[in-house]
Design a protein around this motif. Sequence first.
Motif, PDB file in Angstrom:
ATOM      1  N   ASP A 150      41.190  34.344  34.781  1.00  0.00           N
ATOM      2  CA  ASP A 150      40.125  33.542  35.400  1.00  0.00           C
ATOM      3  C   ASP A 150      39.826  33.954  36.838  1.00  0.00           C
ATOM      4  O   ASP A 150      39.712  33.113  37.728  1.00  0.00           O
ATOM      5  N   GLY A 151      39.731  35.261  37.077  1.00  0.00           N
ATOM      6  CA  GLY A 151      39.371  35.746  38.406  1.00  0.00           C
ATOM      7  C   GLY A 151      40.497  35.738  39.409  1.00  0.00           C
ATOM      8  O   GLY A 151      40.256  35.908  40.603  1.00  0.00           O
ATOM      9  N   GLU A 152      41.725  35.578  38.958  1.00  0.00           N
ATOM     10  CA  GLU A 152      42.867  35.537  39.870  1.00  0.00           C
ATOM     11  C   GLU A 152      44.005  36.425  39.381  1.00  0.00           C
ATOM     12  O   GLU A 152      44.177  36.613  38.176  1.00  0.00           O
ATOM     13  N   ALA A 153      44.757  36.926  40.342  1.00  0.00           N
ATOM     14  CA  ALA A 153      45.993  37.643  40.034  1.00  0.00           C
ATOM     15  C   ALA A 153      46.948  37.451  41.200  1.00  0.00           C
ATOM     16  O   ALA A 153      46.534  37.445  42.365  1.00  0.00           O
ATOM     17  N   ASP A 178      46.213  45.832  47.363  1.00  0.00           N
ATOM     18  CA  ASP A 178      45.378  46.715  46.548  1.00  0.00           C
ATOM     19  C   ASP A 178      45.548  46.410  45.064  1.00  0.00           C
ATOM     20  O   ASP A 178      44.567  46.226  44.340  1.00  0.00           O
ATOM     21  N   ASN A 179      46.776  46.338  44.604  1.00  0.00           N
ATOM     22  CA  ASN A 179      46.996  46.110  43.176  1.00  0.00           C
ATOM     23  C   ASN A 179      46.583  44.706  42.736  1.00  0.00           C
ATOM     24  O   ASN A 179      46.011  44.536  41.659  1.00  0.00           O
ATOM     25  N   SER A 180      46.856  43.701  43.547  1.00  0.00           N
ATOM     26  CA  SER A 180      46.446  42.350  43.133  1.00  0.00           C
ATOM     27  C   SER A 180      44.925  42.221  43.132  1.00  0.00           C
ATOM     28  O   SER A 180      44.359  41.561  42.252  1.00  0.00           O
ATOM     29  N   ILE A 181      44.252  42.868  44.086  1.00  0.00           N
ATOM     30  CA  ILE A 181      42.785  42.886  44.099  1.00  0.00           C
ATOM     31  C   ILE A 181      42.253  43.509  42.816  1.00  0.00           C
ATOM     32  O   ILE A 181      41.362  42.967  42.164  1.00  0.00           O
ATOM     33  N   THR A 182      42.821  44.636  42.432  1.00  0.00           N
ATOM     34  CA  THR A 182      42.343  45.338  41.244  1.00  0.00           C
ATOM     35  C   THR A 182      42.624  44.541  39.967  1.00  0.00           C
ATOM     36  O   THR A 182      41.769  44.445  39.081  1.00  0.00           O
ATOM     37  N   PHE A 183      43.799  43.942  39.881  1.00  0.00           N
ATOM     38  CA  PHE A 183      44.104  43.140  38.698  1.00  0.00           C
ATOM     39  C   PHE A 183      43.232  41.891  38.622  1.00  0.00           C
ATOM     40  O   PHE A 183      42.782  41.514  37.533  1.00  0.00           O
ATOM     41  N   ALA A 184      42.972  41.245  39.745  1.00  0.00           N
ATOM     42  CA  ALA A 184      42.087  40.070  39.719  1.00  0.00           C
ATOM     43  C   ALA A 184      40.704  40.469  39.210  1.00  0.00           C
ATOM     44  O   ALA A 184      40.124  39.791  38.363  1.00  0.00           O
ATOM     45  N   ALA A 185      40.188  41.587  39.699  1.00  0.00           N
ATOM     46  CA  ALA A 185      38.878  42.061  39.240  1.00  0.00           C
ATOM     47  C   ALA A 185      38.905  42.407  37.760  1.00  0.00           C
ATOM     48  O   ALA A 185      37.915  42.204  37.052  1.00  0.00           O
ATOM     49  N   GLY A 186      40.039  42.906  37.283  1.00  0.00           N
ATOM     50  CA  GLY A 186      40.173  43.227  35.868  1.00  0.00           C
ATOM     51  C   GLY A 186      39.982  42.027  34.964  1.00  0.00           C
ATOM     52  O   GLY A 186      39.601  42.172  33.798  1.00  0.00           O
ATOM     53  N   THR A 187      40.204  40.830  35.488  1.00  0.00           N
ATOM     54  CA  THR A 187      39.999  39.624  34.676  1.00  0.00           C
ATOM     55  C   THR A 187      38.524  39.360  34.436  1.00  0.00           C
ATOM     56  O   THR A 187      38.182  38.636  33.504  1.00  0.00           O
ATOM     57  N   THR A 188      37.652  39.944  35.276  1.00  0.00           N
ATOM     58  CA  THR A 188      36.211  39.741  35.098  1.00  0.00           C
ATOM     59  C   THR A 188      35.504  40.999  34.612  1.00  0.00           C
ATOM     60  O   THR A 188      34.493  40.906  33.924  1.00  0.00           O
ATOM     61  N   LEU A 189      36.025  42.178  34.973  1.00  0.00           N
ATOM     62  CA  LEU A 189      35.376  43.441  34.618  1.00  0.00           C
ATOM     63  C   LEU A 189      36.010  44.126  33.410  1.00  0.00           C
ATOM     64  O   LEU A 189      35.446  45.073  32.882  1.00  0.00           O
ATOM     65  N   GLY A 190      37.193  43.691  33.012  1.00  0.00           N
ATOM     66  CA  GLY A 190      37.911  44.348  31.922  1.00  0.00           C
ATOM     67  C   GLY A 190      39.027  45.229  32.460  1.00  0.00           C
ATOM     68  O   GLY A 190      39.161  45.420  33.668  1.00  0.00           O
ATOM     69  N   PRO A 191      39.819  45.786  31.561  1.00  0.00           N
ATOM     70  CA  PRO A 191      41.042  46.481  31.987  1.00  0.00           C
ATOM     71  C   PRO A 191      40.839  47.856  32.611  1.00  0.00           C
ATOM     72  O   PRO A 191      41.738  48.353  33.277  1.00  0.00           O
ATOM     73  N   ASN A 192      39.671  48.479  32.444  1.00  0.00           N
ATOM     74  CA  ASN A 192      39.465  49.823  32.977  1.00  0.00           C
ATOM     75  C   ASN A 192      38.715  49.754  34.301  1.00  0.00           C
ATOM     76  O   ASN A 192      37.487  49.838  34.345  1.00  0.00           O
ATOM     77  N   VAL A 193      39.471  49.587  35.377  1.00  0.00           N
ATOM     78  CA  VAL A 193      38.888  49.433  36.711  1.00  0.00           C
ATOM     79  C   VAL A 193      39.659  50.267  37.724  1.00  0.00           C
ATOM     80  O   VAL A 193      40.819  50.613  37.506  1.00  0.00           O
ATOM     81  N   LEU A 194      38.981  50.569  38.817  1.00  0.00           N
ATOM     82  CA  LEU A 194      39.600  51.267  39.944  1.00  0.00           C
ATOM     83  C   LEU A 194      39.143  50.616  41.238  1.00  0.00           C
ATOM     84  O   LEU A 194      38.005  50.142  41.334  1.00  0.00           O
ATOM     85  N   THR A 195      40.000  50.632  42.235  1.00  0.00           N
ATOM     86  CA  THR A 195      39.629  50.140  43.554  1.00  0.00           C
ATOM     87  C   THR A 195      38.575  51.074  44.149  1.00  0.00           C
ATOM     88  O   THR A 195      38.786  52.284  44.205  1.00  0.00           O
ATOM     89  N   LEU A 200      57.494  38.744  48.577  1.00  0.00           N
ATOM     90  CA  LEU A 200      56.140  39.003  49.018  1.00  0.00           C
ATOM     91  C   LEU A 200      55.208  38.572  47.883  1.00  0.00           C
ATOM     92  O   LEU A 200      55.446  38.922  46.722  1.00  0.00           O
ATOM     93  N   LEU A 201      54.186  37.792  48.203  1.00  0.00           N
ATOM     94  CA  LEU A 201      53.194  37.359  47.222  1.00  0.00           C
ATOM     95  C   LEU A 201      51.821  37.823  47.669  1.00  0.00           C
ATOM     96  O   LEU A 201      51.410  37.543  48.799  1.00  0.00           O
ATOM     97  N   ALA A 202      51.110  38.524  46.803  1.00  0.00           N
ATOM     98  CA  ALA A 202      49.730  38.917  47.069  1.00  0.00           C
ATOM     99  C   ALA A 202      48.858  38.131  46.099  1.00  0.00           C
ATOM    100  O   ALA A 202      48.895  38.366  44.889  1.00  0.00           O
ATOM    101  N   GLU A 203      48.095  37.175  46.633  1.00  0.00           N
ATOM    102  CA  GLU A 203      47.282  36.268  45.826  1.00  0.00           C
ATOM    103  C   GLU A 203      45.824  36.657  45.969  1.00  0.00           C
ATOM    104  O   GLU A 203      45.222  36.469  47.023  1.00  0.00           O
ATOM    105  N   ALA A 204      45.251  37.201  44.889  1.00  0.00           N
ATOM    106  CA  ALA A 204      43.879  37.703  44.923  1.00  0.00           C
ATOM    107  C   ALA A 204      42.963  36.828  44.083  1.00  0.00           C
ATOM    108  O   ALA A 204      43.332  36.378  43.002  1.00  0.00           O
ATOM    109  N   THR A 205      41.731  36.637  44.595  1.00  0.00           N
ATOM    110  CA  THR A 205      40.719  35.841  43.911  1.00  0.00           C
ATOM    111  C   THR A 205      39.377  36.559  43.979  1.00  0.00           C
ATOM    112  O   THR A 205      38.957  36.987  45.055  1.00  0.00           O
ATOM    113  N   VAL A 206      38.725  36.675  42.835  1.00  0.00           N
ATOM    114  CA  VAL A 206      37.392  37.265  42.783  1.00  0.00           C
ATOM    115  C   VAL A 206      36.418  36.307  43.453  1.00  0.00           C
ATOM    116  O   VAL A 206      36.358  35.129  43.102  1.00  0.00           O
TER     117      VAL A 206
END
Length: 139
Positions: A31-34, A61-78, A94-100
């Motif tokens: 749901d737009g989060e990782a 970087d990785n949490s941003i990309t994974f959060a985006a993957g929830t909306t764009l699908g699994p094949n994404v790049l930063t 360490l917690l990296a909390e990303a939201t689309v």
Amino acid sequence: MPAFDITLAQQVLDAQPFSKLIGARLTRFGDGEAVLEVAVRADLHQQNGYVHGGVLAYAADNSITFAAGTTLGPNVLTGGFSIQYVRPATGRRLLAEATVVHSGRRQATVRCDVFTVADDGTRTLCAVAQGTVLPVQQP
């Protein structure tokens, strides 16, 4: 193709040799989060005893990309990201909390707050990042 859920996302993360080296794991995905978590170890510190900025940037970087993957699908790049370090990182985890914040057909824009967590559970903001993520076609 199976659903892109936290189990598949963790498998994708585990397939990254550097992520395995760091010991990263996803604790939330969907749901737009990782949320990416890294246990802080002495070998992740810089010379002054703080978590190295490169580790914070990796987590963002990785949490941003994974959060985006929830909306764009699994094949994404930063496509790019920026990070501002707001205080030295110390703590147990360490917690990296990303939201689309916006997702379209061609890219997603994602915000990430990076926290350290102390032994008593206290969270401290140590960095803020924002990035864009692009869908890619698999060869």
